[in-house]
Design an enzyme around this catalytic site. Structure first.
Site, short mmCIF file in Angstrom:
data_model
loop_
_atom_site.label_atom_id
_atom_site.label_comp_id
_atom_site.label_asym_id
_atom_site.label_seq_id
_atom_site.Cartn_x
_atom_site.Cartn_y
_atom_site.Cartn_z
CG HIS A 82 -6.98 -5.35 1.21
ND1 HIS A 82 -5.82 -6.18 2.99
CD2 HIS A 82 -7.51 -4.76 2.50
CE1 HIS A 82 -6.62 -6.30 3.19
NE2 HIS A 82 -7.67 -5.80 3.63
CG ASP B 66 -2.65 -8.84 1.22
OD1 ASP B 66 -1.84 -8.97 1.98
OD2 ASP B 66 -4.05 -7.56 0.91
CG HIS C 85 -1.60 -1.01 1.14
ND1 HIS C 85 -2.78 -1.11 0.09
CD2 HIS C 85 -2.43 -2.08 2.24
CE1 HIS C 85 -4.09 -2.17 0.47
NE2 HIS C 85 -3.32 -2.60 1.53
CG ASP D 211 -4.98 -10.25 3.45
OD1 ASP D 211 -4.65 -11.08 2.19
OD2 ASP D 211 -4.34 -8.77 3.78
ZN LIG Z 1 -4.08 -7.51 2.41
#
Ligand SMILES: [Zn+2]
Length: 365
Positions: free
Chosen positions: A182, A180, A144, A267
């Site tokens: 996200h 991931d 991120h 995740d």
């Molecule tokens: Zn994540």
């Protein structure tokens, strides 16, 4: 009775690769939240249990040392002013946003994480120990972190710094596959207009951080080298397997990277508390084998897997163990795929739409 001797021929065709491993650096435990936070040092305990299980199961690895990323290396992926801002926080506590804490040694840990990811990539390029694959278990995560903003638990972008390390050693094309749950908005941001680095992400959508629509394909020299596969909640092993088969592998084949870096968050696991996907530990192993297969075609088999998210400790342990086992056993050409008829109609549409857009962007680039 000679017929009870195990077939050495059968074994030699699936000869174990010995993955490189950057792990167990105590520096990564020093990134510590005040109070509870899902991105916590206990995640490393789960990773250590996974490594212990791998050792017990006879999965061989070569441990290599991590290192600190230099300010110059960090300033290739990030704006120098951002690097200096973070360095000024060394020894202090701070918050970059509501989710992203900085403890006294967090910046040191983040430097070590980015440098260790680079060390892994450099070792693979140098073919140390004849290794083709490797795993770096690092904290804090990185995907991120944009050029000039740390967010979403991330300080420096480990995958981006490692990709630049590979380019600095003469590679022309690097792919980053981000599974991931996200979207890795930071990695996308850093390579948005850079055609040397393919960024390919599968993620829950809509979801944090809000980016990652299929229409986001990069610009300029980088047009078509950003491939987003947004998936609605509830995607399972079959969904991911279909997406890898129909999008990830063909795109990698076309791009022909010389190294594949995996932003490996766990995740998307069905037990993860932050997201709503239904992937099993074996699902991650299937993805790892798919990446290994693509790497065998153009990248001399080189795959560097970097830990990103994954917040259920048991799920993280199981998934890391499954991923390491898959890496050690090669591309698993004969491994069974999950039944593709278990892909829900909504996910089937997600995959079809993402494939069309990626194909169009690639062609028009
Ligand atoms: Zn994540």
């Amino acid at each position: 009775m000679t017929d009870t001797i195990p077939s050495s021929a059968a074994r030699s065709t699936t000869a174990a690769l010995r993955p490189l491993l950057v792990a167990d650096d105590r520096m990564f435990d020093e990134h510590r939240p005040r109070g509870y936070h899902p991105e916590r040092p206990e995640r490393l305990g789960a990773a250590r249990r996974a490594l212990f299980r791998a050792e017990t199961a006879g999965i061989p690895t070569h441990r290599i040392a991590g290192r600190d990323a230099t300010p110059e290396e960090l300033s290739v992926a990030h704006d120098r002013a951002y690097v200096e801002t973070l360095f000024a926080l060394s020894g202090r506590e701070a918050r970059l946003d509501a989710d992203t804490y900085v403890s006294a040694r967090s910046v040191d840990a983040a430097r070590r994480a980015a440098g260790s990811a680079s060390a892994l990539v450099e070792s693979l390029i140098a073919a140390e120990h004849d290794a083709k694959v490797g795993l770096a278990i690092v904290r804090p995560p990185g995907h991120h972190a944009t050029r000039d903003v740390g967010m979403g638990f991330c300080l420096f972008n480990n995958a981006a710094v490692a990709a630049y390390a590979a380019l600095a050693r003469g590679l022309q094309r690097v792919a980053i596959v981000d599974w991931d749950v996200h979207h890795g908005n930071g990695t996308q941001d850093i390579f948005w207009d850079d055609g040397r680095v393919l960024y390919l992400s599968l993620h829950q959508f809509p979801f944090y951080p809000g980016t990652g629509a299929a229409e986001e394909v990069g610009t300029g020299e980088g047009k078509g080298a950003t491939v987003n596969v947004p998936l609605s909640a509830g995607a399972n092993d079959a969904t991911y397997s279909a997406a890898f088969h129909e999008i990830v592998e063909p795109v990698l084949h076309e791009f022909a990277p010389e190294l594949i870096i995996v932003s490996a968050g766990f995740d998307a696991h069905e037990r993860d508390p932050l997201a709503s996907m239904r992937v099993s530990a074996q699902g991650f192993a299937t993805m790892a084998r798919s990446v290994a297969r693509a790497a065998a075609a153009s990248a001399k088999g080189r795959v560097a897997v970097l830990l990103e998210g994954g917040y259920d400790l048991g799920a993280l342990e199981d998934s890391l163990f499954a991923t390491l086992s898959a890496l050690a056993s090669g591309d698993g050409t004969h491994a069974p795929l999950p039944p593709l008829d278990e892909v829900a109609p909504s996910h089937r549409r997600d995959i079809t739409d993402a494939r069309k857009i990626a194909h169009r962007a690639f062609r028009s680039a």
